[in-house]
Design an enzyme around this catalytic site. Structure first.
Site, PDB file in Angstrom:
ATOM      1  N   GLY A 194      54.338  57.086  32.805  1.00  0.00           N
ATOM      2  CA  GLY A 194      54.132  57.353  34.356  1.00  0.00           C
ATOM      3  C   GLY A 194      54.192  55.711  35.008  1.00  0.00           C
ATOM      4  N   CYS A 195      54.496  55.918  36.741  1.00  0.00           N
ATOM      5  CA  CYS A 195      53.927  54.488  36.994  1.00  0.00           C
ATOM      6  C   CYS A 195      53.050  54.569  37.697  1.00  0.00           C
ATOM      7  CB  CYS A 195      54.935  54.871  38.665  1.00  0.00           C
ATOM      8  SG  CYS A 195      55.073  56.531  38.992  1.00  0.00           S
ATOM      9  N   TYR A 196      52.155  55.459  38.289  1.00  0.00           N
ATOM     10  CA  TYR A 196      50.601  55.370  37.920  1.00  0.00           C
ATOM     11  C   TYR A 196      49.953  55.306  37.506  1.00  0.00           C
ATOM     12  CZ  TYR A 196      51.235  57.414  42.987  1.00  0.00           C
ATOM     13  OH  TYR A 196      52.156  57.466  44.165  1.00  0.00           O
TER      14      TYR A 196
END
Lengths: 342, 342, 342, 342
Positions: free
Chosen positions: B145-147
């Site tokens: 995921g990006c986070y």
């Protein structure tokens, strides 16, 4: 054939974009980088987005530093290019991103820039009729202004095909990077975010005579230009809305056909399919100009809209594209047609 | 060795960014592009920034369309990847940009996603300890995921070196593209411009267990994470502010040394020089993560801040980087460390 | 004399701005608030910026709910106002923020809206010649479109004084709230931030005949209008760049004098001092229109630029100002000339 | 009882916002307006959004100009307020929007501001326990910093009720107007649009001791604060994400009850209904602080998020609210709870 290129004025927005593109150019080795007030600072601080150059340090701009390169990009304030170019000698390919050598008319130059005319160099807009021929093999290139790039690409097919009267009305919105990196109160984020504002209204913007020069050359007669630039709340991009009265008998289909014909083989200028309009986001960081047109029969005008990235196709991309033509590289080398979106 | 790659979900933001990067990848030929609701539409309309693919038309997502490629990128809604991967067979390199195979813990998956656990694939964050080994030769890759990308890169050196207590507090700001391309009222430009707002507060965001998984693996003990995501008025970028109590005796110099050591050979993760802080603008469209840290002795905390582009290093860039590792290409092939700025 | 006002369509941007202004109007008590798809929801959720109304719940739009008020503001989709107005009876002051009663010409209406013409009401732009007289005591008010407000205020003095030819060319940039609150993909923050784009090009935007109607009435002859609207990356504001060929012998001083004369007593329209140009930020949330003009002798054109807030002076502020005139309140009651800046 | 108020520093963002609010205050007449480098310029140029003051000219800041007013607002650079206040005498109500009199601890002041401590004035945050009593009748008011306003309002109920441990972790995003109107390169629109970046990380921001002071006073013990400010791409607004470990046995319901109790009668601080989170857009130009909280049992923390307008509730609105309390006006006079949105 790899060439070695120096960039004078490497701390500004134009210089930074030249470097971004040269980093991806397979035939260019980046040589000396110079600046004036920022000499001695690292690129890591001045251009933090160019990680591969972070350790490089800006030298003071001087002939000694720039000499010995195959290519020198000048991203200097107006008026400083002539002397540098003279001293570099005729064998160096000098590409001026500034205005000094764009205008052929001495009176125009003096009226708009208030300084002695330095002359004119081959003009770095390959898409104009005869544009590539003038650039091929040239050791001097005057990179067009960002607005004249957007406007000339939008309107040259109309004037080449005789579609419209020689009175163009242009309103263009530019991202703030067009105003440069010098800190001025009206360019603060607090001032520009959420706001549109005009400037240089009434025919006084310095890019006006350059547009007139380009369009008149294509039209074969003097074209008058009413040009209004506006500042838009975005870092990059120009959206130019250009219109002129259609000549009697010109239809929407005529216009479309003329544009398709004129742009058929252009790698960086695209007439969009009918119904789709250009957005500056689609050319963010790309060397592309996107165009669309409409005929308004009630108002009797042809409206052509172009979108470019003012720093890429409007400055650094145009410079690299013209360098490619001048040096005999494939015209699109190191240049992308893919924008960074959304 | 050129590979042929298909992209399922080519009309969304993740799919578009994968395509933008693949267009610049010298060893990838772009094959089939598929979508669901947008099948039949041209890329010229769906991804107007990808001019080179403008004539390509989206096929419906199906095994028939995807089979026969060397690599298949999945940019699908959660829950659709497992079946596609199974049917594609073990010889195709399947790279899932979705969440389906990120979590190793079945209970975590079920608690946060509310559906049966599909299992876990090698995790596409090469910078984590052991990350490259797990990816090399793998035919299945779960893109982080990006986070979790931004947070894991920011904190793994601290946990690897035992600098901080196992209770991390993270507040991150993300550009709106992280929320996808589906039209929702709260994502309208009118709503997000000029506004910051939080969402998924209190440990309920689905990226939370992924952060815990990554940091706990490095720390060798369970790390708790308080994670608050916020929506920022920008299209791209994540700025993650991560902190944790320092263990007794840990100094600022210790922390700096540990980070320099951990990141020394990383091509895409840079600890900035002291005094310089990351900005998301510097990584716009780049595969770079920029880090900086500070020790706050009064509060007894180490603060580490990372900036990434959520669509590049946070999604598509991470996917391509991991593909490169898996296929034995140079890790940085087709990836740029130069952001598009300003 | 306090009046009680209902707002139909209170969940949208126009309705929200009407409410924001009515909250500060000393002679208005806010009555029923209605909506359609959002009926049953609280204003606290639908309009979270209007804290004083947070507990109010939207009723379904119906005559029963709206009847019994002194004033009813309609912020409904096009085509719904006629029936509501008819049923409310002639004693209720009905103020239509929609388009239904703006156009006097049946053919224009049908050509641009494709539905039967409902007629025309007194037009809510008090600054136009005769504008106040038409509104005084009227029980029906058609609030102008946002673009026609910006353009008519910019150009009516020029046509009233015979300064220019009857062919106007207008390019206007609007904030995204002008496109309403319905979630559409091209209005997502990810799409509009950092981007300028045109729409409705070529004379097809529905506000075009309204501009022609207003300017022709002032000019005493048919004025043609070439109008190009563009979407700007900001929530509010319109910047309209309007130009037309100057008639022979007209000087910059003539133009300035005519504008000063025409606007001398206007509380909400200001010609800025020479050298200062309007910015939309200066009218954020204000009922002010700021103007500046330039004469371009080379192009032979007068350029007039106006900045308004599309939701305030361009919609809700114009509505309240017109209500004040109609009801005999001081014209500026409840309206501010102070923008929220920066 | 109408009072006459002068504003020193009327050309900056804080001074401009004070004036915007005073223009709408029924009991204040705006007197002398002063500045330093901008003395002699008109407000029409310096604050173009304040049309009603456009003809007013800035006088040089001097005691002579400021004397003779009932109220003097100081919006001056740090360190200039003490002398002005002393010379104005004890009968004038002096409201300092700067930092000079905020900190009670001499050592804190010297450590963070590096200059001699001028003392402390009654603190202009009426919502803090005892806040109104301290302000009533006071002739000196220290307006809080913008971040301390957002953070203290978010956390004081938690510390008053003993919900959390005395170690707060705060990450806040601020609009760029918080950095003032002086032109600095990193505040250019080109730099800030599309970018998030931190500054003053590691406990060095000057607002940190002010937060510690406020929270410790409420808690009755020393509260440590880890504070990280970030710059967001918007002109106005602060979103503060505040968290601390919950004390044993504290539940989400306990927390909610404590906040509802503490804020029940506050006109300008609202705990939103469960499930709704604050956005800075909802308080644009309003004096409101919006709050929401969540308990994260896995991380063992209470997260409280507040949104304010840094220039309104965070500066000028807080100043006017405190003036109202000090002078015995209704506390909300001249202040709006309606934001300008979208």
């Amino acid at each position: 054939m790899t060439v070695r290129a120096a960039v004078a004025g490497a701390s500004g927005y134009a210089g930074g974009e030249v470097l971004r593109l040269l980093l991806g150019h397979p035939e260019v080795e980046i040589g000396e980088l110079t600046g004036n007030s920022n000499a001695g600072q690292s690129l890591g601080v001045l251009q933090p987005h160019l990680r591969a150059l972070a350790e490089r340090v800006l030298a003071p701009t001087s002939i000694e530093r720039l000499a010995g390169h195959d290519v020198v990009f000048l991203a200097l304030p107006h008026g400083q290019s002539a002397e540098v170019a003279r001293e570099l000698g005729p064998d160096v390919t000098v590409i001026d991103c500034g205005a000094d050598f764009r205008l052929r008319d001495k009176a125009d130059w003096e009226a708009f820039y208030g300084s002695p005319h330095a002359g004119a160099w081959p003009y770095g807009l390959p898409e104009l009729p005869g544009g590539r021929d003038a650039l091929r093999g040239s050791k001097r290139i005057a990179v067009p202004g960002c607005y004249p790039t957007a406007v000339s690409l939008a309107l040259f097919p109309a004037y080449a095909a005789g579609l419209v009267e020689p009175e163009a009305v242009i309103v263009a919105a530019s991202g703030t990077s067009g105003a440069g990196k010098a800190a001025k109160p009206h360019l603060l984020g607090s001032e520009v975010m959420g706001s549109m504002s005009p400037y240089g209204v009434g025919g006084v913007h310095r890019h006006t005579p350059e547009m007139i020069q380009n369009l008149s050359a294509v039209a074969g007669e003097r074209v008058s230009v009413s040009f209004t630039p506006t500042l838009a709340p975005m870092p990059r991009g120009i959206l130019a809305t250009c219109s002129a009265r259609t000549r009697p008998g010109v239809s929407a289909a005529d216009a479309r056909a003329a544009y398709e014909q004129a742009l058929r083989d252009e790698p960086f200028v695209r007439l969009l399919p009918e119904g789709q309009w250009p957005a500056t986001s689609a050319v963010y960081g790309a060397n592309t100009a996107l165009l669309q047109l409409a005929h308004d029969p009630a108002a009797g005008r042809l409206i052509v809209i172009s979108a470019i990235d003012n720093l890429t196709k409007g400055t650094a991309g145009g410079a690299v594209q013209s360098m490619n033509v001048a040096l005999g590289f494939p015209e699109g080398l190191g240049l992308s047609t893919a924008g960074v979106a959304p």
